[in-house]
Design a protein around this motif. Structure first.
Motif, PDB file in Angstrom:
ATOM      1  N   SER A  69       0.859  -1.192   0.000  1.00  0.00           N
ATOM      2  CA  SER A  69       0.000   0.000   0.000  1.00  0.00           C
ATOM      3  C   SER A  69       0.894   1.240   0.000  1.00  0.00           C
ATOM      4  N   ASN A 122      -6.406   9.266   3.380  1.00  0.00           N
ATOM      5  CA  ASN A 122      -7.390   8.186   3.533  1.00  0.00           C
ATOM      6  C   ASN A 122      -8.159   8.304   4.845  1.00  0.00           C
ATOM      7  N   SER A 164      -5.327   5.340  -2.748  1.00  0.00           N
ATOM      8  CA  SER A 164      -6.528   4.502  -2.619  1.00  0.00           C
ATOM      9  C   SER A 164      -6.671   3.562  -3.806  1.00  0.00           C
ATOM     10  N   ILE A 191      -3.407   0.439  -3.684  1.00  0.00           N
ATOM     11  CA  ILE A 191      -3.615  -0.790  -2.905  1.00  0.00           C
ATOM     12  C   ILE A 191      -4.197  -1.884  -3.787  1.00  0.00           C
ATOM     13  N   ASN A 228      -7.715  -0.086   2.346  1.00  0.00           N
ATOM     14  CA  ASN A 228      -6.424   0.610   2.241  1.00  0.00           C
ATOM     15  C   ASN A 228      -5.872   0.927   3.629  1.00  0.00           C
TER      16      ASN A 228
END
Length: 458
Positions: A71, A97, A237, A240, A330
């Protein structure tokens, strides 16, 4: 090293990535600004910017994810040249995020609350003033807002706790498939309403008077901004899902499929909303008012309106939850990649973290409504949205682009090799000049004009 779980199917990857991109902005922002800025003309400019702006950045983000198998929390650490500082960006990507979920969970909670109210029949026979009071009552109640926000977190983290294939992929596939079926049913209902054709012509036919009214540059900037923000690019986002996908397909080709699905949902939302608004003489206004005040009035006036209302809010809940589940996945991966946590531990810690972090937004419409961070009439939600949409997304996209084209970063050759691995549409090698010199300028323009637009600097 533990083997990274991969998607069971290509369709799973496409639907989940599209689910992350397909959110409430498609449904309540896209139709409104399309109507405001000249209908079909705006749609054409928007699609152009999706192709020249959104797609390249998406391909880059997917490539960084797939090449690193991580990630955003660790992908730059894996790929950057020794001694460079690209990995510092991970803190901004991760913050983006978390910030997104600090306000998105509250809005998603309102959607679930409205579905519940629609099923219970709370809107039946209400006047427009009373319907407006329902939304006011929902946001004014701190307890109700927090309760439904917590329900969203339980649902989202519950799905993620089941794992990538058995939870995120399986459930998102079912939700997205249902979403498309419900949308098509709603479109058929909307376009067969009286006066629906007026709404369709307003929405789809280019209106050149809007150029005279708003100016071509304003329309171009609005299309550029919408194309940019709709795909959720710039904060990892999408990276991932790149890390979970096999090397069988090229990443630009997959990005095109995701962009088509995202655009299909945005345009279809307009096919539901405009005919319905014109059929009942309602102004298709902007933002939350459209979904929470305008549309319940329309369902009231429609035969079997309660059933259509329930279908519409199921669609809205699925659109919201698809994004929530994707971003939660994520966020969970940060703990797994950075600290070696088990999935279960990452789910538990982040569940409590998100619930606590989301409380200020839920309170921003009631207990803390006196706090107007961006001037009169603004709320905590507006500040959080501004930090993500106007700062982290454009600047993060710029970081991804520079990382992929610069010899001081990952570099063009490695990016092209990763992006073009597999069968499908490839990034043209001749596009190097465009990716290196023109794309960063377009992204900077989105960033600068975002500030100008927000604060009325011109």
């Amino acid at each position: 090293m533990m083997q990274r779980e991969l998607f069971a199917s290509r369709m799973g990857f496409i639907l989940i990535s599209a689910g992350c991109a397909i959110g409430l902005g498609n449904v309540w922002r896209f139709p409104y600004i399309t109507g405001l800025y000249g209908g079909g003309l705006f749609v054409l400019i928007y699609i152009l910017f999706l192709l020249i702006l959104g797609l390249p950045v998406m391909a880059m983000e997917f490539s960084v994810g797939r090449a690193s198998q991580k990630s955003v929390a660790a992908s730059f650490d894996v790929l950057e040249p020794k001694g460079s500082k690209w990995h510092i960006f991970k803190w901004f990507g991760m913050a983006g995020n978390y910030l997104l979920m600090m306000f998105y969970t509250t809005i998603a909670g309102w959607m679930i609350a409205y579905l519940f109210l629609m099923i219970r029949g709370d809107f039946v026979g209400r006047t427009p003033v009373e319907i407006e009071a329902v939304f006011g009552g929902l946001t004014a109640s701190a307890g109700t807002s927090i309760l439904f926000m917590v329900i969203v977190c339980i649902l989202g983290f519950g799905v993620c706790s089941l794992g990538l294939r058995n939870g995120v992929e399986k459930i998102t596939k079912a939700m997205m498939s249902s979403l498309f079926v419900i949308m098509i049913a709603l479109v058929i209902r909307a376009v067969t309403l009286p006066n629906a054709m007026e709404g369709l012509s307003f929405y789809l036919l280019p209106n050149f008077d809007s150029i005279a009214e708003h100016g071509l540059w304003t329309i171009i900037y609005a299309a550029m901004g919408q194309a940019f923000f709709t795909l959720s690019i710039g904060m990892g986002s999408m990276a991932i899902f790149g890390s979970y996908v096999s090397k069988n397909r090229t990443l630009l080709g997959e990005g095109i499929n995701i962009t088509i699905l995202d655009t299909f949902v945005a345009i279809t939302a307009g096919l539901i909303i405009f005919p319905a608004c014109f059929a009942f003489g309602v102004n298709p206004g902007s933002g939350p008012g459209l979904v929470f005040i305008t549309l319940p009035n329309i369902f009231n006036a429609m035969p079997a309106g309660q059933l259509w209302g329930i279908a519409f809010y199921i669609f809205m809940v699925f659109a919201a939850l698809s994004t929530v589940i994707a971003v939660f996945e994520n966020i969970i991966s940060f703990g797994i990649d950075l600290f070696g946590w088990s999935r279960r531990k990452a789910v538990l810690i982040n569940f409590f973290a998100i619930v606590i972090l989301a409380i200020p937004c839920a309170l921003g419409f009631n207990v803390w409504s006196g706090f107007a961070p961006l001037g009169e009439g603004s709320a905590i939600l507006d500040l959080e949205d501004f930090i993500v949409s106007n700062n982290i997304l454009p600047l993060g996209s710029l970081v991804y682009v520079l990382f992929c084209v610069s010899r001081y970063g990952w570099g063009w050759e490695k990016f092209i090799k990763e992006a073009n691995t597999g069968v499908g549409i490839k990034v043209p090698v001749k596009a190097r000049f465009y990716f290196t010199y023109i794309l960063p300028i377009i992204i900077l323009m989105v960033f600068v004009f975002g500030y100008i637009d927000k604060f009325g600097l011109l």
